[in-house]
Structure formats: structure tokens, C-alpha cells
Design a protein around this motif. Structure first.
Motif, PDB file in Angstrom:
ATOM      1  N   MET A 116     -49.292  12.215  79.936  1.00  0.00           N
ATOM      2  CA  MET A 116     -48.262  11.433  80.640  1.00  0.00           C
ATOM      3  C   MET A 116     -47.613  10.447  79.670  1.00  0.00           C
ATOM      4  O   MET A 116     -48.303   9.782  78.891  1.00  0.00           O
ATOM      5  N   ASP A 117     -46.277  10.347  79.669  1.00  0.00           N
ATOM      6  CA  ASP A 117     -45.570   9.448  78.772  1.00  0.00           C
ATOM      7  C   ASP A 117     -45.873   7.998  79.111  1.00  0.00           C
ATOM      8  O   ASP A 117     -46.045   7.628  80.275  1.00  0.00           O
ATOM      9  N   LYS A 118     -45.920   7.164  78.056  1.00  0.00           N
ATOM     10  CA  LYS A 118     -46.118   5.737  78.268  1.00  0.00           C
ATOM     11  C   LYS A 118     -44.864   5.129  78.880  1.00  0.00           C
ATOM     12  O   LYS A 118     -43.750   5.576  78.609  1.00  0.00           O
ATOM     13  N   LEU A 119     -45.055   4.105  79.710  1.00  0.00           N
ATOM     14  CA  LEU A 119     -43.921   3.367  80.239  1.00  0.00           C
ATOM     15  C   LEU A 119     -43.438   2.399  79.165  1.00  0.00           C
ATOM     16  O   LEU A 119     -44.236   1.752  78.482  1.00  0.00           O
ATOM     17  N   ASN A 120     -42.122   2.307  79.023  1.00  0.00           N
ATOM     18  CA  ASN A 120     -41.523   1.482  77.970  1.00  0.00           C
ATOM     19  C   ASN A 120     -41.071   0.138  78.537  1.00  0.00           C
ATOM     20  O   ASN A 120     -40.263   0.095  79.480  1.00  0.00           O
ATOM     21  N   LEU A 121     -41.571  -0.938  77.946  1.00  0.00           N
ATOM     22  CA  LEU A 121     -41.228  -2.282  78.391  1.00  0.00           C
ATOM     23  C   LEU A 121     -40.483  -3.029  77.288  1.00  0.00           C
ATOM     24  O   LEU A 121     -40.824  -2.906  76.108  1.00  0.00           O
ATOM     25  N   LEU A 122     -39.478  -3.803  77.685  1.00  0.00           N
ATOM     26  CA  LEU A 122     -38.765  -4.678  76.757  1.00  0.00           C
ATOM     27  C   LEU A 122     -39.227  -6.107  77.017  1.00  0.00           C
ATOM     28  O   LEU A 122     -39.067  -6.625  78.126  1.00  0.00           O
ATOM     29  N   LEU A 123     -39.827  -6.736  76.013  1.00  0.00           N
ATOM     30  CA  LEU A 123     -40.288  -8.113  76.117  1.00  0.00           C
ATOM     31  C   LEU A 123     -39.353  -9.006  75.315  1.00  0.00           C
ATOM     32  O   LEU A 123     -39.217  -8.834  74.095  1.00  0.00           O
ATOM     33  N   VAL A 124     -38.705  -9.946  75.996  1.00  0.00           N
ATOM     34  CA  VAL A 124     -37.759 -10.848  75.328  1.00  0.00           C
ATOM     35  C   VAL A 124     -38.342 -12.257  75.408  1.00  0.00           C
ATOM     36  O   VAL A 124     -38.314 -12.893  76.472  1.00  0.00           O
ATOM     37  N   GLU A 125     -38.896 -12.723  74.304  1.00  0.00           N
ATOM     38  CA  GLU A 125     -39.605 -14.012  74.274  1.00  0.00           C
ATOM     39  C   GLU A 125     -39.474 -14.611  72.875  1.00  0.00           C
ATOM     40  O   GLU A 125     -39.744 -13.936  71.878  1.00  0.00           O
ATOM     41  N   ASP A 126     -39.035 -15.885  72.800  1.00  0.00           N
ATOM     42  CA  ASP A 126     -38.806 -16.499  71.497  1.00  0.00           C
ATOM     43  C   ASP A 126     -40.007 -17.279  70.971  1.00  0.00           C
ATOM     44  O   ASP A 126     -39.979 -17.757  69.832  1.00  0.00           O
ATOM     45  N   GLU A 127     -41.068 -17.434  71.747  1.00  0.00           N
ATOM     46  CA  GLU A 127     -42.283 -18.083  71.262  1.00  0.00           C
ATOM     47  C   GLU A 127     -43.174 -17.016  70.617  1.00  0.00           C
ATOM     48  O   GLU A 127     -43.743 -16.175  71.320  1.00  0.00           O
ATOM     49  N   PRO A 128     -43.298 -17.007  69.289  1.00  0.00           N
ATOM     50  CA  PRO A 128     -44.007 -15.931  68.591  1.00  0.00           C
ATOM     51  C   PRO A 128     -45.433 -15.707  69.060  1.00  0.00           C
ATOM     52  O   PRO A 128     -45.858 -14.559  69.259  1.00  0.00           O
ATOM     53  N   PHE A 129     -46.197 -16.787  69.261  1.00  0.00           N
ATOM     54  CA  PHE A 129     -47.599 -16.629  69.648  1.00  0.00           C
ATOM     55  C   PHE A 129     -47.714 -15.995  71.028  1.00  0.00           C
ATOM     56  O   PHE A 129     -48.476 -15.044  71.239  1.00  0.00           O
ATOM     57  N   LEU A 130     -46.943 -16.510  71.990  1.00  0.00           N
ATOM     58  CA  LEU A 130     -46.983 -15.963  73.352  1.00  0.00           C
ATOM     59  C   LEU A 130     -46.528 -14.514  73.354  1.00  0.00           C
ATOM     60  O   LEU A 130     -47.123 -13.661  74.025  1.00  0.00           O
ATOM     61  N   ALA A 131     -45.469 -14.219  72.591  1.00  0.00           N
ATOM     62  CA  ALA A 131     -44.961 -12.848  72.535  1.00  0.00           C
ATOM     63  C   ALA A 131     -46.026 -11.889  72.017  1.00  0.00           C
ATOM     64  O   ALA A 131     -46.206 -10.789  72.545  1.00  0.00           O
ATOM     65  N   ARG A 132     -46.750 -12.312  70.971  1.00  0.00           N
ATOM     66  CA  ARG A 132     -47.779 -11.451  70.398  1.00  0.00           C
ATOM     67  C   ARG A 132     -48.925 -11.223  71.382  1.00  0.00           C
ATOM     68  O   ARG A 132     -49.413 -10.099  71.524  1.00  0.00           O
ATOM     69  N   VAL A 133     -49.356 -12.284  72.062  1.00  0.00           N
ATOM     70  CA  VAL A 133     -50.447 -12.155  73.039  1.00  0.00           C
ATOM     71  C   VAL A 133     -50.055 -11.203  74.162  1.00  0.00           C
ATOM     72  O   VAL A 133     -50.820 -10.306  74.542  1.00  0.00           O
ATOM     73  N   VAL A 134     -48.847 -11.391  74.704  1.00  0.00           N
ATOM     74  CA  VAL A 134     -48.388 -10.547  75.810  1.00  0.00           C
ATOM     75  C   VAL A 134     -48.218  -9.101  75.340  1.00  0.00           C
ATOM     76  O   VAL A 134     -48.656  -8.165  76.018  1.00  0.00           O
ATOM     77  N   GLN A 135     -47.589  -8.908  74.184  1.00  0.00           N
ATOM     78  CA  GLN A 135     -47.369  -7.548  73.679  1.00  0.00           C
ATOM     79  C   GLN A 135     -48.695  -6.829  73.429  1.00  0.00           C
ATOM     80  O   GLN A 135     -48.880  -5.675  73.856  1.00  0.00           O
ATOM     81  N   ASP A 136     -49.628  -7.488  72.754  1.00  0.00           N
ATOM     82  CA  ASP A 136     -50.921  -6.861  72.468  1.00  0.00           C
ATOM     83  C   ASP A 136     -51.669  -6.514  73.751  1.00  0.00           C
ATOM     84  O   ASP A 136     -52.262  -5.437  73.865  1.00  0.00           O
ATOM     85  N   SER A 137     -51.622  -7.423  74.717  1.00  0.00           N
ATOM     86  CA  SER A 137     -52.345  -7.202  75.973  1.00  0.00           C
ATOM     87  C   SER A 137     -51.756  -6.026  76.750  1.00  0.00           C
ATOM     88  O   SER A 137     -52.497  -5.195  77.297  1.00  0.00           O
ATOM     89  N   LEU A 138     -50.437  -5.941  76.789  1.00  0.00           N
ATOM     90  CA  LEU A 138     -49.792  -4.842  77.506  1.00  0.00           C
ATOM     91  C   LEU A 138     -50.015  -3.510  76.809  1.00  0.00           C
ATOM     92  O   LEU A 138     -50.213  -2.478  77.466  1.00  0.00           O
ATOM     93  N   GLU A 139     -50.003  -3.524  75.483  1.00  0.00           N
ATOM     94  CA  GLU A 139     -50.241  -2.282  74.744  1.00  0.00           C
ATOM     95  C   GLU A 139     -51.667  -1.791  74.940  1.00  0.00           C
ATOM     96  O   GLU A 139     -51.926  -0.582  74.977  1.00  0.00           O
ATOM     97  N   GLN A 140     -52.616  -2.714  75.103  1.00  0.00           N
ATOM     98  CA  GLN A 140     -53.993  -2.330  75.378  1.00  0.00           C
ATOM     99  C   GLN A 140     -54.123  -1.669  76.746  1.00  0.00           C
ATOM    100  O   GLN A 140     -55.033  -0.861  76.968  1.00  0.00           O
ATOM    101  N   LEU A 141     -53.196  -1.987  77.644  1.00  0.00           N
ATOM    102  CA  LEU A 141     -53.187  -1.362  78.973  1.00  0.00           C
ATOM    103  C   LEU A 141     -52.465  -0.014  78.968  1.00  0.00           C
ATOM    104  O   LEU A 141     -52.401   0.649  80.000  1.00  0.00           O
ATOM    105  N   GLY A 142     -51.903   0.361  77.827  1.00  0.00           N
ATOM    106  CA  GLY A 142     -51.269   1.673  77.724  1.00  0.00           C
ATOM    107  C   GLY A 142     -49.758   1.669  77.777  1.00  0.00           C
ATOM    108  O   GLY A 142     -49.130   2.732  77.762  1.00  0.00           O
ATOM    109  N   TYR A 143     -49.139   0.474  77.826  1.00  0.00           N
ATOM    110  CA  TYR A 143     -47.683   0.396  77.825  1.00  0.00           C
ATOM    111  C   TYR A 143     -47.164   0.468  76.382  1.00  0.00           C
ATOM    112  O   TYR A 143     -47.856   0.097  75.440  1.00  0.00           O
ATOM    113  N   SER A 144     -45.923   0.930  76.245  1.00  0.00           N
ATOM    114  CA  SER A 144     -45.213   0.838  74.975  1.00  0.00           C
ATOM    115  C   SER A 144     -44.293  -0.371  75.074  1.00  0.00           C
ATOM    116  O   SER A 144     -43.471  -0.451  75.992  1.00  0.00           O
ATOM    117  N   VAL A 145     -44.441  -1.329  74.165  1.00  0.00           N
ATOM    118  CA  VAL A 145     -43.725  -2.599  74.273  1.00  0.00           C
ATOM    119  C   VAL A 145     -42.852  -2.836  73.043  1.00  0.00           C
ATOM    120  O   VAL A 145     -43.320  -2.758  71.907  1.00  0.00           O
TER     121      VAL A 145
END
Length: 227
Positions: free
Chosen positions: A1-30
Motif C-alpha cells: 500500500m502506498d504511503k500517504l503524503n503529508l506536507l508539513l509547513v513549520e518554521d521552527e526547525p526543532f518542532l518541524a524535525r520532531v513532528v516529521q520524524d514522528s510521522l515518518e515512524q508511523l509510516g507517513y511520507s512527510v
């Protein structure tokens, strides 16, 4: 099954990295964009199942970005992230085209829940999955932004999908250049004309495996999709 593709628009680098890593661990493409201008460029060149957008962004704020996305005809689900809590801000977020609102600071568990709920609500009814069109030997599925050729599938960008749909609706007949420009870009300026020519060439490459399918340039007037 293809991964769902998410666009994350966030200018705080630390928060963006935490959110992106967490979502990718759940199987999303971010895909991450640090500002609204970059996000809008990415949106028109890639397909996304959902957008997570901070309100306070450099260059183009989140509300304006979503208005631009909606003006392009896209109904992609949008989840706003914001530290703003005033009622007027919430109202502006929904009026700009947002689907949900998550206030900072937030827990990752709540973020995952909101994303899951938005994706479930965004699923088209069963009949929508049957909406596809034959373009020669190709199968065009607009709502999935897919172009299929045999067992191969090619994901189109949002703008490519819009333009191919417009050409298909006028198949074997003339699509006037000015009509296409005003419908998809809002005006027929020289810059938009050149931009549309680029997308026409991209579509020709996507359709090159079936020689019976052609996009003909009627010089100075418009285009004709032969299929």
C-alpha cells in the motif's frame, strides 16, 4: 500500500524535525517546508493527502497560503498549527479554508488523532473511486492525480492534473489558450503563458508511450488533445 503524503509547513526547525520524524515512524511520507512561499511551490509540483500548516510563517502566512491552495481548486485537508488562541483567529483560520485547528503546545498523540480523523473524513465515497477516464491506452484518475499505463502508475502534480482534466474535457476539440490560462492561473499574462507551455510539455512526456495520443499546438490559439 502506498504511503500517504503529508506536507508539513513549520518554521521552527526543532518542532518541524520532531513532528516529521514522528510521522515518518508511523509510516507517513512527510515533506517539510520552512515558509509559505516554499510550501506553495511544493504544493503545485507534488501530490499531498493532507497539509499541516503553521499560521505564523515567513514570506506567506498560513492563512494566506491556504487561501492560495483553495483558489487553485484543491480540497486537500488542512490542519492549522498555531499559538494564537483568540476566537477571531480561529474564525479566520476556518474562513481561509482550514479544516481543523491544533493549538500550540500540543501532544503528538493529539496531532496523530487529528490527522487520522481528517484523512478519514477526506476519503471520497466508494463511487468516486470508479471515476476514471481512458486517454488512448492510458487511464486517467483525476481525484487520485494518477496516470496509469498498463501496470505502471505515474503520480501527477496538482497543476498537471488540472490541465490534463481541462484538455480531456475538450478532447478532440480546441481548448483556447486564454480560456485555460484564466481557468487555471487567473489571467493570461506572458509569465503564465510560458508556465503553461512548460506543463504542456510535461504532459506530452507523460503521454509519449501511446503514439495515438497527442497534444497539438494550434499556434496562437490553443491546444487540442487527440485521443
Amino acid at each position: 500500500m502506498d504511503k500517504l503524503n503529508l506536507l508539513l509547513v513549520e518554521d521552527e526547525p526543532f518542532l518541524a524535525r520532531v513532528v516529521q520524524d514522528s510521522l515518518e515512524q508511523l509510516g507517513y511520507s512527510v515533506v517539510h517546508a520552512p515558509d509559505g512561499r516554499k510550501a506553495f511551490s511544493l504544493f503545485h509540483n507534488q501530490f499531498f493527502d493532507l497539509c499541516i500548516i503553521d499560521v505564523m510563517l515567513p514570506y506567506t502566512d498560513g492563512f494566506t497560503l491556504v487561501k492560495q491552495i483553495r483558489s487553485s481548486g484543491s480540497q486537500v485537508p488542512v490542519l492549522f498549527l498555531t499559538a494564537k488562541t483568540a476566537t477571531n483567529d480561529l474564525i479566520e483560520g476556518y474562513q481561509s479554508g482550514g479544516n481543523d485547528y491544533l493549538k500550540k503546545p500540543f501532544s503528538l498523540e493529539e496531532l496523530f488523532l487529528r490527522i487520522n480523523e481528517l484523512l478519514k473524513r477526506a476519503k471520497p465515497p466508494h463511487s468516486a473511486f470508479e471515476t476514471q477516464s481512458a486517454i488512448g491506452k492510458y487511464v486517467f484518475v483525476p481525484h487520485q492525480q494518477l496516470l496509469k499505463f498498463g501496470s505502471e502508475e505515474h503520480r501527477l502534480s496538482h497543476r498537471e492534473t488540472q490541465l490534463l482534466k481541462l484538455l480531456y474535457d475538450h478532447r478532440n476539440a480546441l481548448l483556447e489558450r486564454k480560456q485555460a490560462l484564466i481557468t487555471l492561473w487567473g489571467d493570461d499574462s506572458f509569465f503564465n503563458t510560458r508556465t503553461m507551455d512548460v506543463f504542456i510539455n510535461k504532459l506530452r512526456k507523460h503521454l509519449q508511450h501511446d503514439t495515438a495520443v497527442q497534444i497539438i499546438n494550434v499556434r496562437g490559439i490553443g491546444y487540442k488533445l487527440i485521443c
